[in-house]
Enzyme design. Structure first.
Site, PDB file in Angstrom:
ATOM      1  CG  ASN A   1      -0.215  -0.075   2.505  1.00  0.00           C
ATOM      2  OD1 ASN A   1       0.526   0.838   2.846  1.00  0.00           O
ATOM      3  ND2 ASN A   1      -0.390  -1.175   3.239  1.00  0.00           N
TER       4      ASN A   1
ATOM      5  N   PRO B   1      -2.752 -11.738  10.561  1.00  0.00           N
ATOM      6  CG  PRO B   1      -0.767 -12.207  11.680  1.00  0.00           C
ATOM      7  CD  PRO B   1      -1.424 -12.324  10.340  1.00  0.00           C
TER       8      PRO B   1
ATOM      9  CB  ILE C   1       0.606  -6.515  14.494  1.00  0.00           C
ATOM     10  CG1 ILE C   1       1.003  -7.303  13.247  1.00  0.00           C
ATOM     11  CG2 ILE C   1       1.805  -6.314  15.429  1.00  0.00           C
ATOM     12  CD1 ILE C   1       1.928  -6.588  12.298  1.00  0.00           C
ATOM     13  CB  VAL C   2      -2.175  -3.135  17.255  1.00  0.00           C
ATOM     14  CG1 VAL C   2      -3.626  -3.063  16.857  1.00  0.00           C
ATOM     15  CG2 VAL C   2      -1.871  -2.158  18.363  1.00  0.00           C
TER      16      VAL C   2
ATOM     17  CG  PHE D   1      -1.816   5.687  14.395  1.00  0.00           C
ATOM     18  CD1 PHE D   1      -1.008   5.216  15.418  1.00  0.00           C
ATOM     19  CD2 PHE D   1      -1.756   7.032  14.071  1.00  0.00           C
ATOM     20  CE1 PHE D   1      -0.162   6.058  16.106  1.00  0.00           C
ATOM     21  CE2 PHE D   1      -0.912   7.887  14.741  1.00  0.00           C
ATOM     22  CZ  PHE D   1      -0.108   7.400  15.766  1.00  0.00           C
TER      23      PHE D   1
ATOM     24  CE  LYS E   1     -10.586   0.272  12.176  1.00  0.00           C
ATOM     25  NZ  LYS E   1     -10.008   1.019  11.093  1.00  0.00           N
TER      26      LYS E   1
ATOM     27  CE  LYS F   1      -7.752  -2.879  14.849  1.00  0.00           C
ATOM     28  NZ  LYS F   1      -6.781  -3.257  13.849  1.00  0.00           N
TER      29      LYS F   1
END
Ligand code: C5P
Length: 421
Positions: free
Chosen positions: A223, A319, A321-322, A337, A351, A355
């Site tokens: 990206n 996966p 990560i955070v 972020f 989020k 998360k």
């Protein structure tokens, strides 16, 4: 409190030039010190003026040159006591035998020797002289006295001398001297940041940039993330006294000063390295990376050949990560972020909860003037419920300034938690 470790615009150097042929090198030294951002004022002894003119130093330093102890005009502006107080460092280069002897004896019969007695600033001397004068017992005795009095002596180098002799007595090159001054202030600022910085002694791990998911040996999915925000945050954390490890995806950015950088490519590698860092010790985890949501299910061992009109590549989810780090038993303070194009705040707040983050910074990437490749950013920060801080708007500013504000937000949240526990 913020520390800019690359520019020394708040640091004042007095460069004292005394009589010796090496005085010509001092002109270049002024340039180098100015290049590093130091404020430079030049003091010249009578002997120095026989080798090079005050006008040269005035032009190079951008300040009038100080030559007289009791010049009414100079004393009306910046007199010798103000000058002694103004200095953060006095560098005597070249330092002649005569000046060294005056310092050792404590004389105060000209501007430089008076400054030496009147200043609290560190004094460095870079002796430059004929090798026999350097070796003379009186010179060595005087230098020993200076060292005992706390003066830093920069050793002269050996080589051929202007007088035809060969031996010790050459002043080091101006670039070398300027680097020594720069390093001294770097270390001093670092020590202050480590003691008093907002993130003093904290171990921070930051993910940054895109990930690259291989399709075959020559192709990949990625990206547009440039990594600029993550790199700016790494620099700001380091400046705030943290020990920073930056897990960087493929980006073309220089590693910020003082930051440990580990390059990774795929999301899986970024996760592996993140887990490894967690084991090594991490107090704050900041996930700025634009991790690819999917990777290719089966990476082709060989380059895929052009064949039919369609090519189907099957993707599987990467996966998070955070979220994975946030689930660990000994989890650090987690910062995420969110880059959104609509319902920015609603999605970001979602989020934060989903998360299990402590803090999330979100921005609207549909705005052309901020985000992704831009040097500017504007953000809203949300905090998890237990911080009772709700949200904080960070106005549009450079990514460096936003990074500094994020450091303050992290500090405030950590501090708040301590206060309310
Ligand atoms: O879900 P979304 O990608 O919008 O979440 C963004 C946040 O989650 C960022 O902090 C990003 O670095 C992190 N993230 C991650 N691993 C992923 C996807 C996102 O750490 N696989």
């Amino acid at each position: 409190m913020s520390f800019d470790l690359s520019v020394f615009s708040n640091k004042n150097i007095i460069l004292a030039v005394t009589g010796g042929i090496a005085a010509y090198k001092s002109a270049i030294l002024v340039r180098r010190l100015k290049d590093y951002g130091f404020n430079v004022r030049v003091v010249m002894t009578k002997g120095a003026q026989a080798f090079i003119t005050p006008l040269t130093f005035q032009a190079l330093s951008g300040n009038s040159v100080h030559t007289e102890l009791l010049d009414p005009e100079a004393e009306a502006g910046m007199g010798h006591i103000e000058l002694a107080r103004w200095a953060d460092l006095i560098l005597v280069a070249p330092a002649s035998c005569d000046t060294i002897a005056k310092f050792a004896a404590g004389l105060a019969d000209d501007l430089l020797s008076t400054l030496y007695l009147a200043t609290k600033a560190p004094v460095w001397v870079a002796p430059a002289m004929n090798q026999q004068m350097w070796a003379a017992k009186a010179t060595q005795r005087n230098l020993n006295t200076l060292v005992e009095d706390g003066v830093h002596v920069i050793m002269p180098e050996a080589g051929s001398q202007a007088c035809g002799d060969v031996g010790l007595g050459r002043m080091p090159e101006p670039e070398d001297l300027a680097d020594q001054v720069k390093n001294y202030f770097h270390q001093a600022q670092r020590a202050i940041a480590e003691k008093f910085g907002l993130l003093a002694g904290k171990r921070v791990v930051i993910t940054a940039g895109p990930t690259r998911e291989a399709i075959d040996p020559v192709r990949y999915i990625s990206n547009h993330s440039t990594g600029k925000m993550g790199f700016a945050i790494a620099a700001a954390c380091y400046s705030a006294g943290a020990k920073v490890t930056l897990l960087a995806g493929p980006v073309s950015l220089d590693t910020p000063n003082g930051v440990r950088r580990i390059n990774v490519s795929s999301a899986i590698k970024m996760l592996d390295e993140s887990m490894h860092q967690l084991e090594e010790g991490c107090d704050i985890f900041i996930a700025t990376a634009a991790v690819a949501d999917y990777r290719v299910a089966e990476v082709s061992e060989h380059k895929i050949k052009k064949a039919g009109d369609e090519l189907n590549v099957s993707l599987v989810k990467n996966p998070d990560i955070v979220a994975t780090i946030a689930q660990q038993e000994k989890r650090p303070f987690m910062v995420g972020f969110a880059a959104e194009t609509r319902n920015v705040e609603e999605y970001a707040a979602g989020k934060l909860v989903a998360k299990k983050l402590d803090m999330i910074a979100c921005n609207d990437v549909s705005r052309a003037d901020i985000g992704f490749a831009s040097d500017q950013n504007a953000m809203t920060v949300f905090f998890a419920e237990q911080y009772q801080m709700q949200k904080r708007d960070l106005e549009k500013a450079s990514k460096q300034e936003i990074a500094q504000q994020l450091v303050e937000a992290i500090h405030d949240a950590l501090h708040h938690e301590i206060e309310t526990v």
